[in-house]
Design an enzyme around this catalytic site. Sequence first.
Site, PDB file in Angstrom:
ATOM      1  N   GLN A  67      -4.483  -1.759   9.871  1.00 31.11           N
ATOM      2  CA  GLN A  67      -4.368  -3.038   9.165  1.00 31.11           C
ATOM      3  C   GLN A  67      -4.906  -4.175  10.043  1.00 31.11           C
ATOM      4  O   GLN A  67      -4.506  -4.312  11.203  1.00 31.11           O
ATOM      5  CB  GLN A  67      -2.889  -3.284   8.796  1.00 31.11           C
ATOM      6  CG  GLN A  67      -2.648  -4.548   8.001  1.00 31.11           C
ATOM      7  CD  GLN A  67      -3.285  -4.500   6.601  1.00 31.11           C
ATOM      8  OE1 GLN A  67      -3.237  -3.494   5.909  1.00 31.11           O
ATOM      9  NE2 GLN A  67      -3.889  -5.611   6.188  1.00 31.11           N
ATOM     10  N   LYS A 112       0.841  -1.208   0.000  1.00 25.11           N
ATOM     11  CA  LYS A 112       0.000   0.000   0.000  1.00 25.11           C
ATOM     12  C   LYS A 112       0.875   1.256   0.000  1.00 25.11           C
ATOM     13  O   LYS A 112       0.581   2.238  -0.687  1.00 25.11           O
ATOM     14  CB  LYS A 112      -0.945  -0.017   1.214  1.00 25.11           C
ATOM     15  CG  LYS A 112      -2.025  -1.086   1.098  1.00 25.11           C
ATOM     16  CD  LYS A 112      -2.798  -1.324   2.394  1.00 25.11           C
ATOM     17  CE  LYS A 112      -3.723  -2.531   2.219  1.00 25.11           C
ATOM     18  NZ  LYS A 112      -4.428  -2.905   3.463  1.00 25.11           N
ATOM     19  N   ASP A 168     -10.809   2.567   4.280  1.00 23.55           N
ATOM     20  CA  ASP A 168     -11.065   1.131   4.108  1.00 23.55           C
ATOM     21  C   ASP A 168     -12.556   0.865   3.886  1.00 23.55           C
ATOM     22  O   ASP A 168     -12.935  -0.229   3.456  1.00 23.55           O
ATOM     23  CB  ASP A 168     -10.622   0.358   5.362  1.00 23.55           C
ATOM     24  CG  ASP A 168      -9.280  -0.346   5.165  1.00 23.55           C
ATOM     25  OD1 ASP A 168      -8.865  -0.531   4.007  1.00 23.55           O
ATOM     26  OD2 ASP A 168      -8.657  -0.712   6.177  1.00 23.55           O
TER      27      ASP A 168
END
Length: 290
Positions: free
Chosen positions: A96, A52, A119
């Site tokens: 994460q 990412k 997200d």
Amino acid sequence: MTLIDGKHISEQIIGEIAREVDALARAGRRPPHLVAVLVGHDGASEGYVAAKMRACARCGFRSTTLRLEDDVTQQQLLDTVARLNADDTVDGFIVQLPLPPHIDEQLIIEAIDYRKDVDGFHPVNVGRVALGLPGFVAATPQGIITLMERYGIATAGRRCVVVGRSNIVGKPVASLLMRKAQPGNCTVTICHSATPHLEQFTRQADILITAVGQPGLVTAGMVRPGVAVFDVGITRVPSSSTPSGWHLLGDVDFDSVAPLCSFITPIPGGVGPMTIASLMQNTLRAYQNQ
Ligand code: NDP
């Protein structure tokens, strides 16, 4: 049969974003800034976050990885989230997953300011998307929708079967495809582990999306000719023919099913690369919304 090249489309999107960020720089604006919070040293999570951050660099974004140890307390993580919520230099951030077992993941997700939740996991974003309102869509379902758009796959009036009902893939992709929108307007069926005779449902699908994590779950006898298949499943299986000692398999038995398909995503290089491209799109949007 058309093999859907998710890697190529993901590269296209990253190139498009980089051009937009370049134009922002020429106009004297700061670049978008994405922060990833990484707890512990799980190898897979480290790999995902590194990928990412690399994508951020290619888009011209500023990126920061905030590392916390495995023994971070839930309160310390909540404090970190609160700091990022309040930081005007941060446009979007992700925590994460998975988190260590002593931390309540849902509590952390709900502590994130939904306007920075790139997200798309916060209940406000999930709810807004379900209502057909603007909001951040989770990266994997958004990636599938983008592939449908870029490959010109017709969805209106078609029967879509989604196998898997997770909050991050199955439910949101079903929700997107049943919208009165384009892509959308599908008649959607969701199957899961309690669905008897899965094949009776998959055989009806014009569009089949699998997000299970069981290699070979879908075989040639379970699909109708002409189906468009999006295989989200990723399972690492031991292999004697690769230097790493393993390879990746999807939920669909690719060799037997692919010849029957109108479109199919391979593993790797199908849906997977789109996930990061969608995260970059969400980060740019969070920046533009500010
Ligand atoms: P979850 O484990 O959260 O969900 C799996 C779903 O599959 C559940 O709804 C489960 O049913 C259902 N299921 C399990 N067994 C069967 C069966 N025999 N028949 C029908 N349904 C079944 O997984 P995720 O959605 O998080 O991920 C799914 C897969 O996709 C994984 O392999 C994951 O690695 C991969 N993935 C890939 C991404 C990418 O970027 N390409 C991103 C996210 C995930 P029930 O609800 O009843 O338990």
